[in-house]
Design a protein around this motif. Structure first.
Motif, PDB file in Angstrom:
ATOM      1  N   LYS A  15       0.850  -1.199   0.000  1.00 41.74           N
ATOM      2  CA  LYS A  15       0.000   0.000   0.000  1.00 41.74           C
ATOM      3  C   LYS A  15       0.879   1.240   0.000  1.00 41.74           C
ATOM      4  N   GLY A  16       0.248   2.409  -0.031  1.00 46.70           N
ATOM      5  CA  GLY A  16       0.968   3.665   0.105  1.00 46.70           C
ATOM      6  C   GLY A  16       2.000   3.890  -0.997  1.00 46.70           C
ATOM      7  N   ILE A  17       3.124   4.492  -0.611  1.00 48.84           N
ATOM      8  CA  ILE A  17       4.165   4.864  -1.585  1.00 48.84           C
ATOM      9  C   ILE A  17       4.692   3.633  -2.329  1.00 48.84           C
ATOM     10  N   VAL A  34       6.599  -7.632  -4.493  1.00 48.30           N
ATOM     11  CA  VAL A  34       6.276  -6.873  -3.290  1.00 48.30           C
ATOM     12  C   VAL A  34       6.593  -7.728  -2.069  1.00 48.30           C
ATOM     13  N   LEU A  35       7.433  -7.191  -1.195  1.00 45.41           N
ATOM     14  CA  LEU A  35       7.717  -7.838   0.094  1.00 45.41           C
ATOM     15  C   LEU A  35       7.016  -7.013   1.170  1.00 45.41           C
ATOM     16  N   ASP A  36       6.116  -7.626   1.901  1.00 46.90           N
ATOM     17  CA  ASP A  36       5.360  -6.856   2.898  1.00 46.90           C
ATOM     18  C   ASP A  36       4.836  -7.807   3.968  1.00 46.90           C
ATOM     19  N   VAL A  60      10.862  -7.300   6.905  1.00 42.28           N
ATOM     20  CA  VAL A  60      12.208  -6.912   6.448  1.00 42.28           C
ATOM     21  C   VAL A  60      13.220  -6.812   7.591  1.00 42.28           C
ATOM     22  N   SER A  61      12.730  -6.793   8.817  1.00 38.35           N
ATOM     23  CA  SER A  61      13.665  -6.696   9.942  1.00 38.35           C
ATOM     24  C   SER A  61      14.182  -8.067  10.387  1.00 38.35           C
ATOM     25  N   ARG A  62      13.739  -9.140   9.709  1.00 38.81           N
ATOM     26  CA  ARG A  62      14.140 -10.494  10.097  1.00 38.81           C
ATOM     27  C   ARG A  62      15.035 -11.105   9.017  1.00 38.81           C
ATOM     28  N   GLY A  88       8.512   1.092   6.046  1.00 42.14           N
ATOM     29  CA  GLY A  88       8.890   1.975   7.148  1.00 42.14           C
ATOM     30  C   GLY A  88       7.723   2.173   8.095  1.00 42.14           C
ATOM     31  N   ILE A  89       8.058   2.484   9.338  1.00 41.15           N
ATOM     32  CA  ILE A  89       7.027   2.742  10.350  1.00 41.15           C
ATOM     33  C   ILE A  89       7.343   4.050  11.063  1.00 41.15           C
ATOM     34  N   LEU A  90       6.276   4.671  11.571  1.00 42.29           N
ATOM     35  CA  LEU A  90       6.377   5.989  12.207  1.00 42.29           C
ATOM     36  C   LEU A  90       5.752   5.917  13.588  1.00 42.29           C
ATOM     37  N   MET A 136      14.036   4.712   0.762  1.00 47.50           N
ATOM     38  CA  MET A 136      13.000   5.711   0.996  1.00 47.50           C
ATOM     39  C   MET A 136      13.288   6.411   2.316  1.00 47.50           C
ATOM     40  N   SER A 137      13.918   7.576   2.200  1.00 46.15           N
ATOM     41  CA  SER A 137      14.193   8.403   3.381  1.00 46.15           C
ATOM     42  C   SER A 137      13.004   9.345   3.565  1.00 46.15           C
ATOM     43  N   SER A 138      13.255  10.593   3.888  1.00 47.44           N
ATOM     44  CA  SER A 138      12.174  11.560   4.110  1.00 47.44           C
ATOM     45  C   SER A 138      12.778  12.956   4.117  1.00 47.44           C
ATOM     46  N   PRO A 150      12.871   8.977  16.906  1.00 46.84           N
ATOM     47  CA  PRO A 150      13.417   7.735  16.329  1.00 46.84           C
ATOM     48  C   PRO A 150      13.229   7.665  14.814  1.00 46.84           C
ATOM     49  N   TYR A 151      12.094   8.169  14.337  1.00 44.80           N
ATOM     50  CA  TYR A 151      11.814   8.155  12.892  1.00 44.80           C
ATOM     51  C   TYR A 151      12.836   9.017  12.142  1.00 44.80           C
ATOM     52  N   VAL A 152      13.067  10.221  12.657  1.00 44.94           N
ATOM     53  CA  VAL A 152      14.013  11.134  11.997  1.00 44.94           C
ATOM     54  C   VAL A 152      15.422  10.541  12.005  1.00 44.94           C
ATOM     55  N   PRO A 180      10.700  12.194   0.440  1.00 44.68           N
ATOM     56  CA  PRO A 180       9.403  12.830   0.205  1.00 44.68           C
ATOM     57  C   PRO A 180       8.999  13.769   1.340  1.00 44.68           C
ATOM     58  N   GLY A 181       8.157  14.739   0.978  1.00 44.06           N
ATOM     59  CA  GLY A 181       7.403  15.501   1.986  1.00 44.06           C
ATOM     60  C   GLY A 181       6.165  14.688   2.341  1.00 44.06           C
ATOM     61  N   GLY A 182       5.070  15.354   2.646  1.00 42.67           N
ATOM     62  CA  GLY A 182       3.860  14.634   3.045  1.00 42.67           C
ATOM     63  C   GLY A 182       3.216  13.914   1.867  1.00 42.67           C
TER      64      GLY A 182
HETATM   65  N1  LIG Z   1       3.636   9.099   3.849  1.00 42.00           N
HETATM   66  C1  LIG Z   1       4.530  10.070   3.952  1.00 42.00           C
HETATM   67  O1  LIG Z   1       4.166  11.257   4.083  1.00 42.00           O
HETATM   68  C2  LIG Z   1       5.990   9.765   3.881  1.00 42.00           C
HETATM   69  C3  LIG Z   1       6.874  10.848   3.764  1.00 42.00           C
HETATM   70  C4  LIG Z   1       8.247  10.590   3.700  1.00 42.00           C
HETATM   71  C5  LIG Z   1       8.715   9.286   3.742  1.00 42.00           C
HETATM   72  N2  LIG Z   1       7.833   8.267   3.865  1.00 42.00           N
HETATM   73  C6  LIG Z   1       8.381   6.897   3.911  1.00 42.00           C
HETATM   74  O2  LIG Z   1       7.877   6.159   2.825  1.00 42.00           O
HETATM   75  C7  LIG Z   1       7.765   4.784   3.184  1.00 42.00           C
HETATM   76  C8  LIG Z   1       6.355   4.298   2.905  1.00 42.00           C
HETATM   77  O3  LIG Z   1       5.464   5.093   3.666  1.00 42.00           O
HETATM   78  P1  LIG Z   1       3.884   5.024   3.468  1.00 42.00           P
HETATM   79  O4  LIG Z   1       3.375   6.328   3.898  1.00 42.00           O
HETATM   80  O5  LIG Z   1       3.546   4.483   2.137  1.00 42.00           O
HETATM   81  O6  LIG Z   1       3.536   3.934   4.612  1.00 42.00           O
HETATM   82  P2  LIG Z   1       2.283   2.934   4.743  1.00 42.00           P
HETATM   83  O7  LIG Z   1       2.160   2.629   6.199  1.00 42.00           O
HETATM   84  O8  LIG Z   1       1.122   3.515   4.050  1.00 42.00           O
HETATM   85  O9  LIG Z   1       2.803   1.637   3.989  1.00 42.00           O
HETATM   86  C9  LIG Z   1       3.949   0.984   4.476  1.00 42.00           C
HETATM   87  C10 LIG Z   1       3.918  -0.488   4.137  1.00 42.00           C
HETATM   88  O10 LIG Z   1       5.074  -1.074   4.767  1.00 42.00           O
HETATM   89  C11 LIG Z   1       4.684  -2.317   5.327  1.00 42.00           C
HETATM   90  N3  LIG Z   1       5.578  -2.691   6.418  1.00 42.00           N
HETATM   91  C12 LIG Z   1       5.659  -2.122   7.654  1.00 42.00           C
HETATM   92  N4  LIG Z   1       6.568  -2.775   8.389  1.00 42.00           N
HETATM   93  C13 LIG Z   1       7.081  -3.755   7.615  1.00 42.00           C
HETATM   94  C14 LIG Z   1       8.048  -4.764   7.819  1.00 42.00           C
HETATM   95  N5  LIG Z   1       8.673  -4.922   9.003  1.00 42.00           N
HETATM   96  N6  LIG Z   1       8.332  -5.593   6.800  1.00 42.00           N
HETATM   97  C15 LIG Z   1       7.699  -5.474   5.609  1.00 42.00           C
HETATM   98  N7  LIG Z   1       6.761  -4.551   5.366  1.00 42.00           N
HETATM   99  C16 LIG Z   1       6.451  -3.705   6.358  1.00 42.00           C
HETATM  100  C17 LIG Z   1       3.260  -2.093   5.786  1.00 42.00           C
HETATM  101  O11 LIG Z   1       2.559  -3.322   5.937  1.00 42.00           O
HETATM  102  C18 LIG Z   1       2.699  -1.220   4.668  1.00 42.00           C
HETATM  103  O12 LIG Z   1       2.111  -2.009   3.642  1.00 42.00           O
HETATM  104  C19 LIG Z   1       8.164   4.700   4.655  1.00 42.00           C
HETATM  105  O13 LIG Z   1       9.516   4.313   4.741  1.00 42.00           O
HETATM  106  C20 LIG Z   1       7.988   6.118   5.152  1.00 42.00           C
HETATM  107  O14 LIG Z   1       8.825   6.413   6.228  1.00 42.00           O
HETATM  108  C21 LIG Z   1       6.487   8.469   3.936  1.00 42.00           C
END
Ligand SMILES: NC(=O)c1ccc[n+]([C@@H]2O[C@H](COP(=O)([O-])OP(=O)(O)OC[C@H]3O[C@@H](n4cnc5c(N)ncnc54)[C@H](O)[C@@H]3O)[C@@H](O)[C@H]2O)c1
Length: 256
Positions: A15-17, A34-36, A60-62, A88-90, A136-138, A150-152, A180-182
């Motif tokens: 999902k997402g980015i 896709v690895l998720d 991905v952390s394992r 990534g997680i926030l 994918m940084s930020s 921790p996220y930063v 990316p920004g928001g």
């Molecule tokens: N959304 C933003 O505004 C934004 C801005 C800058 C950077 N980012 C970065 O972009 C990346 C994607 O963000 P997003 O907003 O699409 O997030 P999201 O939460 O919408 O999607 C993230 C996906 O990562 C998966 N995921 C989480 N932990 C995982 C793990 N341990 N192993 C495998 N998959 C895992 C989730 O299941 C999810 O499908 C992240 O690294 C985030 O830090 C996001």
């Protein structure tokens, strides 16, 4: 741009980015993996994309899961051309209210996850003669809101990892960090819901961007695909901001 006969691994691509990136690589004829962690969403997403898309459940952390997943990709497609370390997680917290467990969890997914995927994918890129690791940084690696220590830290570390991969594996392998920004994704929508007034916080986030909107995942995916393509072949070792002017707007307002 064409990714025909190329294999692209996208972590967190359910999902997402990550999904935005997957759609663009797929449209450009790539084999997309896709690895998720989110099996239900990721499997459905890959089924919808089509027969060149595969889903592999992987944390991905394992280490063992990453090693096994990349082995599966190589068995299925013969190699790895592009790795997008996007999972990534926030969490909202300052240093003093972050538990050790939360610190480890965020750094494990956001930084160790990228390291592990790179560790097991790069040898296949080198063997194949070329490849790229996109991290994918930020924009928060440069301009930082409060309460996300921790996220930063994790997003800043990815820029160092990017430089290290670029210098250690040149000329075969490039590495680029995307900042990316928001972006309008489930991660951000969940973050807004944590506030007492989600629509106000959403609007405040939009207002941080000079372009007066958040990015859509596809905006980021287009840049990732360009950087990974032959057209982006002179870009290496660098962070690239794609933030709708957020960074300069925040930096500018601080000096007013
Ligand atoms: N959304 C933003 O505004 C934004 C801005 C800058 C950077 N980012 C970065 O972009 C990346 C994607 O963000 P997003 O907003 O699409 O997030 P999201 O939460 O919408 O999607 C993230 C996906 O990562 C998966 N995921 C989480 N932990 C995982 C793990 N341990 N192993 C495998 N998959 C895992 C989730 O299941 C999810 O499908 C992240 O690294 C985030 O830090 C996001």
């Amino acid at each position: 741009m064409s990714f025909e006969d190329k294999t692209i691994i996208i972590t967190g691509g359910a999902k997402g980015i990550g999904a935005g990136c997957a759609e663009i690589f797929y449209r450009q004829n790539g084999n997309v993996v896709v690895l998720d962690l989110d099996e239900e969403t990721g499997q459905a997403f890959c089924n919808d994309l089509g027969d060149r898309a595969r889903f592999i459940k992987c944390d991905v952390s394992r280490k063992q899961q990453v090693k096994q997943a990349i082995g599966q990709v190589v068995s299925a497609f013969g190699g790895v051309d592009v790795l997008v370390n996007n999972a990534g997680i926030l969490q909202y917290s300052k240093v003093t209210d972050t538990s050790e467990e939360d610190w480890d969890r965020i750094l494990d997914v956001n930084v160790k996850g990228a390291f592990l995927c790179a560790k097991y994918a790069i040898p296949h890129m080198v063997a194949g003669g070329s490849g790229i690791v996109v991290n994918m940084s930020s924009v928060q690696a440069f301009v930082t809101q409060t309460n996300v220590a921790p996220y930063v830290t994790s997003k800043s570390a990815l820029i160092g990892l990017t430089r290290s991969i670029a210098v250690d594996y040149a000329p075969e392998v490039r590495s680029v960090a995307i900042c990316p920004g928001g972006v309008d994704t489930p991660l951000n929508r969940a973050a807004f819901q944590q506030s007492p007034n989600p629509s106000k916080v959403r609007q405040e986030t939009i207002d941080l961007h000079l372009v007066e909107r958040m990015a859509q995942p596809g905006d980021i995916g287009e840049l990732v695909a360009f950087v990974a393509s032959d057209k982006g072949s002179f870009i290496n070792g660098q962070p690239i901001r794609i933030d709708g002017g957020m960074g300069i707007k925040i930096a500018g307002s601080k000096t007013d």
